[in-house]
Design a protein around this motif. Structure first.
Motif: not given
Length: 168
Positions: A93-94, A161, A165
């Motif tokens: 996601p990054w 997550f 993050y």
């Protein structure tokens, strides 16, 4: 050129916590294989092969069905173990950079380890309750099984997550 091809390939040793969780997963696999073998002779010809949303058996089949989840558990364990060796190929996601690659790869590997362990132990519970239902000792998966199983999976994903993050 694909993004995954530009990412660093790193050898990241397992932490002691990761090794302990791996052992818990492996114990689950051993138990899920041993249970049907142990109870095979005492199982009736018909065993539950499906449970409804409330956890009650709603379909029955030949006792060979009790071997389905152990086989799937071994495939899950082996498949996720092999997959975890290639974190540089995953979708993230990054953005993965040389600075965060090791942290992100470790988080992703821990996600697979968590999902593998939770999955194996959920399957172990289903096999145990299938055998016990077939033997007449219980009447299904138990109240709240579905909620607990889903919460366990969601908690594993949420842990990933949040950690990922923070580590970006």
């Amino acid at each position: 050129m694909k993004v995954a091809e530009t990412r660093p390939v790193l050898e990241i040793p397992q932490s002691s916590i990761e090794r302990a969780i791996e052992a818990i997963a492996l114990i689950g696999v051993a138990l899920i294989v041993a249970l049907p073998i142990h109870f095979w002779q005492s199982l009736p010809d018909q065993v539950p092969k499906h449970f409804g949303l409330v956890g009650q058996a709603d379909a029955w089949g030949a006792k060979v069905w009790v071997l389905t989840l152990p086989m799937l558990s071994v495939l899950l364990y082996v498949g996720l173990s092999l997959l975890s060796k290639y974190p540089h190929r995953f979708n993230y996601p990054w953005r993965i950079t040389p600075e965060n690659a090791q942290r992100q790869y470790r988080c992703a590997r821990q996600l697979l380890l968590g999902l593998k362990t939770v999955g194996v132990w959920i399957f172990l519970w289903i096999v145990w309750r299938t055998i016990q239902t077939a033997l007449g000792n219980t009447t299904g998966l138990g109240e709240g099984f579905l909620a607990i199983a889903l919460m366990s999976i969601c908690a594993t994903l949420e842990f990933y997550f949040l950690k990922s993050y923070r580590e970006r």
